[in-house]
Scaffold this motif. Structure first.
Motif, PDB file in Angstrom:
ATOM      1  N   GLU A  12       0.859  -1.178   0.000  1.00  0.00           N
ATOM      2  CA  GLU A  12       0.000   0.000   0.000  1.00  0.00           C
ATOM      3  C   GLU A  12       0.895   1.227   0.000  1.00  0.00           C
ATOM      4  N   MET A  13       0.778   2.059  -1.037  1.00  0.00           N
ATOM      5  CA  MET A  13       1.717   3.155  -1.258  1.00  0.00           C
ATOM      6  C   MET A  13       1.017   4.506  -1.215  1.00  0.00           C
ATOM      7  N   ARG A  15       0.892   8.581  -2.139  1.00  0.00           N
ATOM      8  CA  ARG A  15       1.277   9.334  -3.326  1.00  0.00           C
ATOM      9  C   ARG A  15       2.729   9.801  -3.191  1.00  0.00           C
ATOM     10  N   GLY A  16       3.527   9.543  -4.222  1.00  0.00           N
ATOM     11  CA  GLY A  16       4.934   9.924  -4.210  1.00  0.00           C
ATOM     12  C   GLY A  16       5.863   8.902  -3.585  1.00  0.00           C
ATOM     13  N   GLN A  17       5.326   7.881  -2.913  1.00  0.00           N
ATOM     14  CA  GLN A  17       6.178   6.854  -2.322  1.00  0.00           C
ATOM     15  C   GLN A  17       6.846   6.046  -3.429  1.00  0.00           C
ATOM     16  N   GLN A  18       8.083   5.664  -3.205  1.00  0.00           N
ATOM     17  CA  GLN A  18       8.794   4.961  -4.261  1.00  0.00           C
ATOM     18  C   GLN A  18       9.706   3.877  -3.719  1.00  0.00           C
ATOM     19  N   PHE A  19      10.008   2.935  -4.590  1.00  0.00           N
ATOM     20  CA  PHE A  19      11.047   1.945  -4.350  1.00  0.00           C
ATOM     21  C   PHE A  19      12.188   2.319  -5.286  1.00  0.00           C
ATOM     22  N   ARG A  20      13.290   2.773  -4.694  1.00  0.00           N
ATOM     23  CA  ARG A  20      14.398   3.253  -5.518  1.00  0.00           C
ATOM     24  C   ARG A  20      14.996   2.117  -6.342  1.00  0.00           C
ATOM     25  N   ARG A  21      15.860   2.484  -7.244  1.00  0.00           N
ATOM     26  CA  ARG A  21      16.395   1.554  -8.229  1.00  0.00           C
ATOM     27  C   ARG A  21      16.894   0.272  -7.555  1.00  0.00           C
ATOM     28  N   HIS A  22      16.373  -0.867  -8.031  1.00  0.00           N
ATOM     29  CA  HIS A  22      16.723  -2.155  -7.453  1.00  0.00           C
ATOM     30  C   HIS A  22      16.554  -3.228  -8.524  1.00  0.00           C
ATOM     31  N   VAL A  23      16.876  -4.455  -8.167  1.00  0.00           N
ATOM     32  CA  VAL A  23      16.814  -5.548  -9.138  1.00  0.00           C
ATOM     33  C   VAL A  23      16.346  -6.816  -8.428  1.00  0.00           C
ATOM     34  N   HIS A  24      15.685  -7.704  -9.179  1.00  0.00           N
ATOM     35  CA  HIS A  24      15.202  -8.986  -8.637  1.00  0.00           C
ATOM     36  C   HIS A  24      15.811 -10.144  -9.421  1.00  0.00           C
ATOM     37  N   ASP A  25      15.980 -11.255  -8.746  1.00  0.00           N
ATOM     38  CA  ASP A  25      16.391 -12.486  -9.429  1.00  0.00           C
ATOM     39  C   ASP A  25      15.237 -13.090 -10.211  1.00  0.00           C
ATOM     40  N   HIS A  27      11.493 -12.706 -12.475  1.00  0.00           N
ATOM     41  CA  HIS A  27      10.718 -11.792 -13.298  1.00  0.00           C
ATOM     42  C   HIS A  27       9.696 -11.117 -12.395  1.00  0.00           C
ATOM     43  N   GLN A  28       9.319  -9.886 -12.716  1.00  0.00           N
ATOM     44  CA  GLN A  28       8.282  -9.209 -11.942  1.00  0.00           C
ATOM     45  C   GLN A  28       7.189  -8.705 -12.879  1.00  0.00           C
ATOM     46  N   LEU A  29       5.952  -8.858 -12.428  1.00  0.00           N
ATOM     47  CA  LEU A  29       4.822  -8.223 -13.084  1.00  0.00           C
ATOM     48  C   LEU A  29       4.392  -7.086 -12.166  1.00  0.00           C
ATOM     49  N   ALA A  30       4.687  -5.849 -12.555  1.00  0.00           N
ATOM     50  CA  ALA A  30       4.347  -4.682 -11.739  1.00  0.00           C
ATOM     51  C   ALA A  30       2.942  -4.233 -12.104  1.00  0.00           C
ATOM     52  N   TRP A  31       2.048  -4.258 -11.119  1.00  0.00           N
ATOM     53  CA  TRP A  31       0.640  -3.936 -11.367  1.00  0.00           C
ATOM     54  C   TRP A  31       0.050  -3.260 -10.134  1.00  0.00           C
ATOM     55  N   VAL A  32      -0.812  -2.275 -10.375  1.00  0.00           N
ATOM     56  CA  VAL A  32      -1.567  -1.676  -9.271  1.00  0.00           C
ATOM     57  C   VAL A  32      -3.037  -2.066  -9.395  1.00  0.00           C
ATOM     58  N   SER A  33      -3.574  -2.617  -8.331  1.00  0.00           N
ATOM     59  CA  SER A  33      -5.006  -2.922  -8.324  1.00  0.00           C
ATOM     60  C   SER A  33      -5.817  -1.656  -8.067  1.00  0.00           C
ATOM     61  N   ARG A  34      -5.152  -0.622  -7.540  1.00  0.00           N
ATOM     62  CA  ARG A  34      -5.782   0.681  -7.330  1.00  0.00           C
ATOM     63  C   ARG A  34      -4.725   1.761  -7.441  1.00  0.00           C
ATOM     64  N   GLY A  35      -5.075   2.871  -8.103  1.00  0.00           N
ATOM     65  CA  GLY A  35      -4.153   3.984  -8.236  1.00  0.00           C
ATOM     66  C   GLY A  35      -3.420   3.986  -9.559  1.00  0.00           C
ATOM     67  N   VAL A  67       2.254   7.342  -8.517  1.00  0.00           N
ATOM     68  CA  VAL A  67       1.854   8.653  -9.032  1.00  0.00           C
ATOM     69  C   VAL A  67       0.669   9.181  -8.236  1.00  0.00           C
ATOM     70  N   HIS A  68      -0.172   8.279  -7.798  1.00  0.00           N
ATOM     71  CA  HIS A  68      -1.326   8.587  -6.964  1.00  0.00           C
ATOM     72  C   HIS A  68      -1.356   7.511  -5.884  1.00  0.00           C
ATOM     73  N   GLU A  69      -2.056   7.748  -4.789  1.00  0.00           N
ATOM     74  CA  GLU A  69      -2.185   6.715  -3.767  1.00  0.00           C
ATOM     75  C   GLU A  69      -2.550   5.398  -4.446  1.00  0.00           C
ATOM     76  N   ALA A  70      -1.817   4.331  -4.115  1.00  0.00           N
ATOM     77  CA  ALA A  70      -1.947   3.107  -4.899  1.00  0.00           C
ATOM     78  C   ALA A  70      -1.791   1.859  -4.046  1.00  0.00           C
ATOM     79  N   VAL A  71      -2.309   0.768  -4.571  1.00  0.00           N
ATOM     80  CA  VAL A  71      -2.043  -0.559  -4.025  1.00  0.00           C
ATOM     81  C   VAL A  71      -1.310  -1.328  -5.115  1.00  0.00           C
ATOM     82  N   MET A  72      -0.033  -1.571  -4.879  1.00  0.00           N
ATOM     83  CA  MET A  72       0.785  -2.281  -5.855  1.00  0.00           C
ATOM     84  C   MET A  72       0.848  -3.754  -5.513  1.00  0.00           C
TER      85      MET A  72
END
Length: 242
Positions: A12-13, A15-25, A27-35, A67-72
């Protein structure tokens, strides 16, 4: 595919909250169910409403910001389970995909989980041109111009004027934008304006007000530009995929 190849974590994020540059071992599907979510990979930016997600291959450095209050929903896929796309790829989040993610978030047996994971990966389909992709130029002068535009999306300063502020000619800047972003400056500014508009639309601002705030004289001109870039009207951009 092995059982338990897909992991899901909810964030739960604000507005403006971020995860700075990082990497995963994985694959990731980045999706927001809200926001609305913005994802940055190698100076390219994608703005994603709930109708779209970004497939990020394993080993790809990236950053995300609400970008807006979101649920990632962070969806992580073991590379041995699937290699759908080798490059960041926008996919449609159809109702079936969303239901499968909800299903996978519950307590399942090995057989049920394995079947659901296979179906989820099968139903993900790329959507060309559906999101607002904003590549940033690498050249310091062109990047400074880009930041000026992002800071004032309604501005109409010519490239000659902007160039004088950064110490480069309009001709030089035009060449750099095409070489480093794949867009003319006019095309890039249109994408920058629409990217700024997405956050306002997500906040519930009316199209007429958003159009003015990002530099369009009429709502119809704004809607036409939005459709040219994304293939959808602003309303359809935020609507669930059928």
């Amino acid at each position: 595919m092995s059982v338990g190849a897909i992991g899901i974590t909810r964030f739960e994020m604000e507005r403006g909250q971020q995860f700075r540059r990082h990497v995963h071992d994985e694959h990731q599907l980045a999706w927001v169910s809200r926001g609305v979510l913005m994802v940055e990979v190698d100076d390219r930016y994608w703005v994603l409403p709930p109708s779209l997600a970004l497939w990020i291959p394993a080993g790809t450095w990236h950053a995300t910001i609400a970008v807006h209050e979101a649920v990632m929903e962070g969806v992580y896929v073991e590379p041995a389970a699937a290699d759908r796309w080798a490059e960041p790829t926008v996919v449609a989040m159809a109702p079936l995909a969303r239901e499968l993610l909800a299903y996978l978030g519950g307590a399942l047996g090995a057989a049920e989980r394995g079947r659901a994971e296979r179906v989820l990966l099968d139903v993900l389909e790329p959507v060309d041109g559906a999101t607002i992709d904003l590549p940033m130029p690498r050249d310091d002068r062109a990047r400074a111009v880009a930041q000026l535009v992002l800071g004032d999306p309604a501005g109409h300063a010519s490239l000659d004027v902007l160039g004088r502020e950064v110490g480069a000619s309009a001709r030089t800047l035009l060449r750099i934008f095409v070489a480093e972003t794949g867009m003319t400056f006019a095309q890039w500014r249109a994408h920058a304006r629409l990217q700024g508009a997405v956050a306002m639309l997500a906040s519930g601002e009316p199209v007429s007000r958003v159009a003015t705030r990002v530099g369009y004289t009429t709502s119809s001109a704004f809607v036409a530009a939005f459709r040219r870039v994304t293939g959808r009207t602003p309303g359809a951009y935020f609507a669930p995929q059928s």
